[in-house]
Motif scaffolding. Structure first.
Motif, PDB file in Angstrom:
ATOM      1  N   GLY A   1       0.803  -1.206   0.000  1.00 57.98           N
ATOM      2  CA  GLY A   1       0.000   0.000   0.000  1.00 57.98           C
ATOM      3  C   GLY A   1       0.843   1.266   0.000  1.00 57.98           C
ATOM      4  N   ARG A   2       0.226   2.356   0.480  1.00 52.49           N
ATOM      5  CA  ARG A   2       0.906   3.646   0.606  1.00 52.49           C
ATOM      6  C   ARG A   2       0.606   4.174   2.007  1.00 52.49           C
ATOM      7  NH1 ARG A   2       2.692   6.422  -3.687  1.00 52.49           N
ATOM      8  NH2 ARG A   2       2.140   8.396  -2.695  1.00 52.49           N
ATOM      9  N   VAL A   3       1.630   4.240   2.837  1.00 49.69           N
ATOM     10  CA  VAL A   3       1.434   4.557   4.252  1.00 49.69           C
ATOM     11  C   VAL A   3       1.980   5.949   4.563  1.00 49.69           C
ATOM     12  CG1 VAL A   3       1.886   3.850   6.637  1.00 49.69           C
ATOM     13  CG2 VAL A   3       1.632   2.116   4.841  1.00 49.69           C
ATOM     14  N   PRO A   4       1.141   6.868   5.057  1.00 52.11           N
ATOM     15  CA  PRO A   4       1.629   8.182   5.501  1.00 52.11           C
ATOM     16  C   PRO A   4       2.458   8.029   6.790  1.00 52.11           C
ATOM     17  CG  PRO A   4      -0.744   8.213   5.094  1.00 52.11           C
ATOM     18  CD  PRO A   4      -0.323   6.786   5.135  1.00 52.11           C
ATOM     19  N   MET A   5       3.616   8.687   6.825  1.00 54.29           N
ATOM     20  CA  MET A   5       4.537   8.580   7.956  1.00 54.29           C
ATOM     21  C   MET A   5       4.780   9.958   8.560  1.00 54.29           C
ATOM     22  SD  MET A   5       5.371   5.336   8.112  1.00 54.29           S
ATOM     23  CE  MET A   5       6.820   5.397   9.185  1.00 54.29           C
ATOM     24  N   ARG A   6       5.193   9.938   9.821  1.00 52.65           N
ATOM     25  CA  ARG A   6       5.556  11.176  10.504  1.00 52.65           C
ATOM     26  C   ARG A   6       6.837  10.953  11.295  1.00 52.65           C
ATOM     27  NH1 ARG A   6       0.953  12.701  13.460  1.00 52.65           N
ATOM     28  NH2 ARG A   6       0.379  14.190  11.818  1.00 52.65           N
ATOM     29  N   MET A   7       7.749  11.925  11.218  1.00 50.65           N
ATOM     30  CA  MET A   7       8.980  11.891  12.005  1.00 50.65           C
ATOM     31  C   MET A   7       9.080  13.173  12.821  1.00 50.65           C
ATOM     32  SD  MET A   7      12.900  12.566  11.330  1.00 50.65           S
ATOM     33  CE  MET A   7      12.444  14.218  11.832  1.00 50.65           C
ATOM     34  N   THR A   8       9.432  13.046  14.095  1.00 45.40           N
ATOM     35  CA  THR A   8       9.688  14.198  14.952  1.00 45.40           C
ATOM     36  C   THR A   8      10.973  13.951  15.722  1.00 45.40           C
ATOM     37  OG1 THR A   8       7.322  14.648  15.220  1.00 45.40           O
ATOM     38  CG2 THR A   8       8.829  15.658  16.804  1.00 45.40           C
ATOM     39  N   LEU A   9      11.900  14.878  15.602  1.00 44.69           N
ATOM     40  CA  LEU A   9      13.183  14.775  16.294  1.00 44.69           C
ATOM     41  C   LEU A   9      13.300  15.915  17.292  1.00 44.69           C
ATOM     42  CD1 LEU A   9      16.088  13.539  16.541  1.00 44.69           C
ATOM     43  CD2 LEU A   9      16.786  15.215  14.813  1.00 44.69           C
ATOM     44  N   ARG A  10      13.341  15.569  18.563  1.00 42.39           N
ATOM     45  CA  ARG A  10      13.572  16.547  19.624  1.00 42.39           C
ATOM     46  C   ARG A  10      14.871  16.179  20.340  1.00 42.39           C
ATOM     47  NH1 ARG A  10       7.935  15.984  19.893  1.00 42.39           N
ATOM     48  NH2 ARG A  10       6.806  17.972  19.812  1.00 42.39           N
ATOM     49  N   VAL A  11      15.918  16.902  20.049  1.00 41.12           N
ATOM     50  CA  VAL A  11      17.205  16.676  20.707  1.00 41.12           C
ATOM     51  C   VAL A  11      17.284  17.588  21.921  1.00 41.12           C
ATOM     52  CG1 VAL A  11      19.711  16.749  20.460  1.00 41.12           C
ATOM     53  CG2 VAL A  11      18.279  16.068  18.514  1.00 41.12           C
ATOM     54  N   ARG A  12      17.614  17.006  23.074  1.00 41.74           N
ATOM     55  CA  ARG A  12      17.782  17.780  24.306  1.00 41.74           C
ATOM     56  C   ARG A  12      19.031  17.266  25.030  1.00 41.74           C
ATOM     57  NH1 ARG A  12      14.327  19.854  21.790  1.00 41.74           N
ATOM     58  NH2 ARG A  12      12.223  20.476  22.439  1.00 41.74           N
TER      59      ARG A  12
ATOM     60  N   ALA B   1       8.838  15.952   9.919  1.00 45.51           N
ATOM     61  CA  ALA B   1       8.719  15.565   8.511  1.00 45.51           C
ATOM     62  C   ALA B   1       7.481  14.689   8.353  1.00 45.51           C
ATOM     63  CB  ALA B   1       9.958  14.809   8.048  1.00 45.51           C
ATOM     64  N   GLU B   2       6.765  14.887   7.260  1.00 48.02           N
ATOM     65  CA  GLU B   2       5.672  14.005   6.883  1.00 48.02           C
ATOM     66  C   GLU B   2       5.910  13.558   5.456  1.00 48.02           C
ATOM     67  OE1 GLU B   2       1.764  15.328   7.698  1.00 48.02           O
ATOM     68  OE2 GLU B   2       2.133  15.618   9.863  1.00 48.02           O
ATOM     69  N   PHE B   3       5.773  12.260   5.238  1.00 43.70           N
ATOM     70  CA  PHE B   3       6.047  11.693   3.920  1.00 43.70           C
ATOM     71  C   PHE B   3       5.262  10.399   3.791  1.00 43.70           C
ATOM     72  CE2 PHE B   3       9.031  10.132   6.989  1.00 43.70           C
ATOM     73  CZ  PHE B   3       9.269   8.797   6.679  1.00 43.70           C
ATOM     74  N   THR B   4       5.194   9.879   2.594  1.00 43.02           N
ATOM     75  CA  THR B   4       4.454   8.653   2.318  1.00 43.02           C
ATOM     76  C   THR B   4       5.377   7.632   1.687  1.00 43.02           C
ATOM     77  OG1 THR B   4       2.380   9.859   2.014  1.00 43.02           O
ATOM     78  CG2 THR B   4       2.502   7.639   1.074  1.00 43.02           C
ATOM     79  N   VAL B   5       5.271   6.380   2.138  1.00 39.33           N
ATOM     80  CA  VAL B   5       6.074   5.302   1.543  1.00 39.33           C
ATOM     81  C   VAL B   5       5.149   4.325   0.839  1.00 39.33           C
ATOM     82  CG1 VAL B   5       8.050   5.471   3.078  1.00 39.33           C
ATOM     83  CG2 VAL B   5       6.115   4.076   3.762  1.00 39.33           C
ATOM     84  N   ALA B   6       5.519   3.984  -0.358  1.00 42.82           N
ATOM     85  CA  ALA B   6       4.787   2.988  -1.136  1.00 42.82           C
ATOM     86  C   ALA B   6       5.551   1.668  -1.100  1.00 42.82           C
ATOM     87  CB  ALA B   6       4.612   3.469  -2.577  1.00 42.82           C
TER      88      ALA B   6
END
Length: 509
Positions: free
Chosen positions: A108-119, A166-171
């Motif tokens: 399929g095609r899955v919407p993805m989300r990445m969040t990077l919080r460096v502390r 970041a938001e992106f989609t992987v097929a």
């Protein structure tokens, strides 16, 4: 924050990361196990630092597993739009520390989300974010991490938000890499790491390492997984073996028994050594012995129970009041006050560890035997003292039976070294000492009325450590005093199928 048991560990033999079922790396100290964490959400919330990578709809992975006998982790999500896999790993350390994450479309095609919080600084320091040469870099003082990915990143840096999104989609068939690299800020940009090469190299490293395992018994898969975990807790540059990659995970939710275990306890390391040697890992034993000789160099009277990864002696304990703790369990501690305790059983554990190395074919050295001789001299002069025991009681010292038994085992191994290997030493005196300790323990540490050994001389309390009496050879497994101790512990310390360490020590919880 996830449940403790829902985290998986990645590692590169110098530090470790913990990955939750929902795709968050919530704990990572860089560049070493004992460095300040740059992801500390494990001990607070996401603002203490995390790296989230998962389907946009969120939720726990449908399934996840390590690849074979490795620390390469695959997590898969079945979503309404399709199935996606995230592969997480830390390649064996090269010039820098790297965390590699590869998103793969399975169907399929899955919407993805990445969040990077460096502390940096255990969540206390928000870095400055900037872009350089197509990469995102987060810098604060001496620390910097670089994120390299083909995905477009939205980086925000203000008083309230310091994060990259970041938001992106992987097929199906897509493979999207993310590589996070730590490098001291004054050294500038690191050389880029190719994710696919890192994945291949990491799988090969662990396959080669586990191929040396000599174990061929029951529960083989579980034994190999345990060995991989123990290997991941070795600090490759020095050979030191640490107790755990984390600090301040509570022994009881809401309680205060939250300790920093990112150091090398001589006792724990000896237990690990036994497991490695019995399964064929002599190189690790040799590295540990050399670490030990360096760490304990000097006056044996200064022997500590715990050292830093490189043999550091000074491990001052302090609290991090800006963190709320795992499930609000405070205080959060770094450093460990046990460094100042007297735990005489460690003398026996170290002597036993050196003996195990010798018996397993690790080439003998004059320096190692000299250290053993000096430790024996110290044991002879101090074995009659009370101590804090292996459980690190922070109160009045006692004559703990386990400590005496373990010192007996250390003397016994020294005697064997002379008798079996022909090493020089006052063996007659050591034999007499061995007999003296044995007789005293059987007289003062045994309750004849109840038919059990006790926690310390004159007490009526029990201690799970007494189960090690036959393990070190102090008495045979079928001796009535051993059987009576087992029965007493089963009756008094077993709760819901688990064995409590002891009945109480004055601390809450």
């Amino acid at each position: 924050m996830a449940l403790i048991e829902d985290y998986a560990m990645l590692g590169d033999l110098q530090t470790a990361a913990l990955v939750s079922r929902t795709g968050g790396i919530d704990w990572l100290c860089l560049p070493r196990f004992d460095s300040p964490a740059c992801f500390a959400a494990l001990l607070d919330d996401e603002e203490a630092g995390t790296w989230q990578l998962a389907p946009r709809g969120g939720g726990p992975a449908t399934r996840r597993a390590y690849r074979g006998d490795s620390l390469v982790l695959d997590s898969e999500w079945d979503t309404p739009e399709g199935t996606v896999r995230v592969t997480d790993l830390m390649p064996p350390r090269g010039a820098n520390a790297d965390v590699v994450r590869v998103v793969e479309g399975v169907s399929g095609r899955v919407p993805m989300r990445m969040t990077l919080r460096v502390r940096f600084g255990y969540g206390a320091v928000r870095p400055w974010l900037r872009r350089e040469d197509g990469r995102l870099v987060a810098v604060a003082g001496p620390d910097a991490v670089w994120l390299r990915t083909p995905v477009d990143l939205d980086a925000r840096h203000d008083e309230r938000h310091t994060a990259a999104h970041a938001e992106f989609t992987v097929a199906e068939g897509d493979r999207v890499p993310f590589v996070l690299t730590y490098r001291p800020s004054h050294l500038g940009a690191p050389e880029p790491v190719e994710a696919e090469d890192a994945l291949r190299d990491t799988e090969k490293y662990w396959a080669d390492w586990i191929s040396r395992c000599r174990y061929d018994g029951r529960w083989g898969e579980a034994v190999r997984r345990a060995l991989v975990t123990l290997k991941a807790l070795t600090y490759a540059p020095t050979g030191g073996i640490l107790a755990a990659p984390t600090t301040s995970l509570p022994e009881q939710l809401g309680g205060s028994r939250n300790w920093d275990y990112r150091y090398c306890w001589l006792r724990d390391a000896t237990f690990t050594l036994q497991a490695l040697l019995e399964t064929g890992y002599v190189d690790e034993a040799r590295a540990w012995r050399e670490w030990l000789v360096r760490a304990v160099a000097g006056d044996p009277g200064d022997l500590q129970v715990v050292y830093g990864l490189d043999g550091t002696r000074h491990l001052p304990e302090r609290t991090l009041d800006h963190l709320t703790g795992y499930e609000k369990s405070t205080p959060v501690r770094v450093g460990n006050g046990a460094v100042d305790q007297l735990q005489l059983d460690v003398l026996g554990e170290v002597l036993t560890g050196l003996h195990l190395c010798r018996e397993s074919g690790v080439t003998a050295t004059d320096t190692a035997w000299q250290v053993q001789r000096e430790l024996m001299d110290h044991l002879e002069g101090n074995w009659q003292l009370p101590d804090n025991s292996l459980w690190e009681f922070r109160g009045r010292r006692q004559h703990f039976v386990h400590s005496k038994v373990t010192m007996w085992s250390g003397v016994d191994r020294a005697v064997r070294a002379v008798e079996t290997h022909g090493l020089p030493g006052p063996v007659d005196r050591w034999r007499r000492l061995r007999d003296t300790i044995h007789a005293e323990v059987c007289e003062r540490g045994y309750d004849a009325e109840r038919g059990t050994f006790t926690q310390f001389y004159g007490s009526t309390e029990l201690d799970a450590a007494l189960l090690l009496v036959p393990r070190v050879g102090f008495l045979p497994w079928r001796d009535e005093r051993v059987l009576g101790t087992v029965d007493a512990i089963r009756a008094d310390l077993v709760r819901d199928g688990l064995i409590e360490r002891y009945e109480g020590d004055g601390l809450p919880g």
